[in-house]
Design a protein around this motif. Structure first.
Motif, short mmCIF file in Angstrom:
data_model
loop_
_atom_site.label_atom_id
_atom_site.label_comp_id
_atom_site.label_asym_id
_atom_site.label_seq_id
_atom_site.Cartn_x
_atom_site.Cartn_y
_atom_site.Cartn_z
N UNK A 286 0.78 -1.03 -0.21
CA UNK A 286 0.40 0.55 0.41
C UNK A 286 1.17 1.69 0.15
N UNK A 287 0.50 2.01 -0.56
CA UNK A 287 1.14 3.65 -0.38
C UNK A 287 0.60 4.36 0.48
N UNK A 288 1.39 5.22 1.44
CA UNK A 288 1.34 5.78 2.43
C UNK A 288 1.85 6.68 2.58
N UNK A 289 1.71 7.93 1.00
CA UNK A 289 2.74 8.98 1.08
C UNK A 289 2.11 10.37 2.07
N UNK A 290 0.70 9.42 2.36
CA UNK A 290 0.06 11.50 3.62
C UNK A 290 -0.43 10.17 4.73
N UNK A 291 0.65 9.06 5.40
CA UNK A 291 0.49 8.61 6.56
C UNK A 291 -0.78 6.89 6.57
N UNK A 292 -0.42 6.50 7.31
CA UNK A 292 -1.43 5.41 6.98
C UNK A 292 -2.87 5.26 8.18
N UNK A 293 -3.36 6.58 8.03
CA UNK A 293 -4.82 6.55 9.31
C UNK A 293 -5.33 5.15 9.24
N UNK A 294 -5.81 5.38 10.04
CA UNK A 294 -7.39 3.78 9.33
C UNK A 294 -6.31 2.80 8.48
N UNK A 295 -5.11 2.55 7.80
CA UNK A 295 -5.04 1.71 6.49
C UNK A 295 -5.35 0.41 7.65
N UNK A 296 -4.90 0.33 8.42
CA UNK A 296 -4.43 -1.16 9.29
C UNK A 296 -6.02 -1.57 9.79
N UNK A 297 -6.65 -1.20 10.81
CA UNK A 297 -8.45 -1.05 10.57
C UNK A 297 -8.96 -1.42 9.06
N UNK A 298 -8.81 -0.77 8.25
CA UNK A 298 -9.45 -1.07 7.35
C UNK A 298 -9.17 -2.60 6.63
N UNK A 299 -7.30 -3.06 7.00
CA UNK A 299 -7.73 -4.11 6.00
C UNK A 299 -7.33 -5.31 7.32
N UNK B 134 9.14 0.96 4.21
CA UNK B 134 9.79 2.35 3.50
C UNK B 134 9.18 2.92 3.21
N UNK B 135 10.17 3.88 3.74
CA UNK B 135 9.89 5.20 2.64
C UNK B 135 8.11 5.52 2.90
N UNK B 136 7.60 5.41 2.08
CA UNK B 136 6.77 6.15 1.26
C UNK B 136 5.53 4.82 0.82
N UNK B 137 6.08 3.58 1.65
CA UNK B 137 5.38 1.90 0.99
C UNK B 137 4.91 0.92 2.57
N UNK B 138 4.22 0.60 2.48
CA UNK B 138 3.57 -0.38 3.89
C UNK B 138 3.18 -2.05 2.95
#
Length: 253
Positions: free
Chosen positions: A135-148, A159-163
């Motif tokens: 996943x691309x996380x250029x704007x942070x990963x708020x809510x990404x973990x919970x969504x997946x 790593x840098x802009x990726x999770x």
């Protein structure tokens, strides 16, 4: 920076890493993983030329909590007679494909280290298939973990802009998720795709075209030649650094 300042900076950096190691052990991280983690972080600080470890990673207490699996999460398997480990790297054109290929061979990614390598292990006694997504996380990963999370995805590295996220295939395959005859661990540790090299070629052509444009605009061939030589020298230096870094990564245990 004078000698005294450099010595003080080194002392503060080492003190930070020693304190971080103590906190990781206090959180229950096995000693070998503490050593590997601190070694990776020290190498990152050396490469980045960062003297202030706390400014780079944040307070040691908070950083230690980020590095250790939270209560209730499955911790990485400790190395032993039935577990093998492998660190490898790939460019973003092929990483997701390779992660799923190797995951199908039983390799589980624990984390992405400070050098951008996938730190993986495989249980030889009961190897299980894994699948991955990026996943691309250029704007942070708020809510990404919970969504997946409802679909079984678990974070396994950034790593840098990726999770990257992983999940066991046992939920969908059942007993078929077990790898009956796992192949040997790959001998390679660095995977660069044809697209990566093609991108380098395109950049080289762009440099030449830019040089020709400069020469035409100035009416002097020497202007364009000088421009191209300068850009190629800079690009060559960057390419050499990338090659050395990739080679060094591949040779590290």
């Amino acid at each position: 920076m004078n000698t005294t300042d450099a010595t003080n900076a080194r002392y503060e950096r080492d003190s930070y890493l020693i304190g971080l190691a103590e906190r990781l052990r206090a959180h229950g991280l096995p000693a070998d993983r503490v050593e590997a983690t601190v070694t990776d972080l020290a190498a990152h600080l050396e490469e980045a030329g960062a003297d202030d470890a706390e400014a780079e990673f944040g307070p040691a207490d908070e950083f230690a909590r980020q590095l250790v699996p939270a209560a209730g999460e499955r911790a990485p398997a400790a190395p032993g007679d039935t577990v093998e480990t492998w660190r490898w790297t790939a460019d973003t054109y092929v990483d997701e494909e390779l992660l799923n290929r190797f995951g199908d061979e039983g390799w589980e990614v624990e984390r992405v280290d400070a050098l951008g390598r996938f730190v993986s292990h495989r249980d030889l006694a009961q190897p299980q298939r894994w699948e991955y997504r990026r996943e691309l996380v250029t704007r942070g990963r708020e809510g990404l973990d919970e969504r997946l999370a409802p679909d079984g995805w678990e974070a396994c590295g950034t790593w840098v802009i990726y999770a990257w996220f992983k999940r066991p295939r046992a939920a969908s395959l059942g007993p078929a998720a077990r790898v009956e005859s796992p192949p040997p661990a790959p001998r390679r540790t660095s995977f660069l795709s044809g697209k990566f090299y093609a991108l380098l070629a395109v950049l080289a052509v762009a440099v030449v075209v830019a040089g020709v444009a400069v020469a035409v605009d100035d009416g002097e061939a020497s202007s364009g030649i000088g421009f191209v030589v300068g850009l190629l020298a800079g690009a060559g230096a960057v390419a050499a650094v990338v090659w050395v870094l990739q080679t060094w990564r591949g040779r590290r245990p």
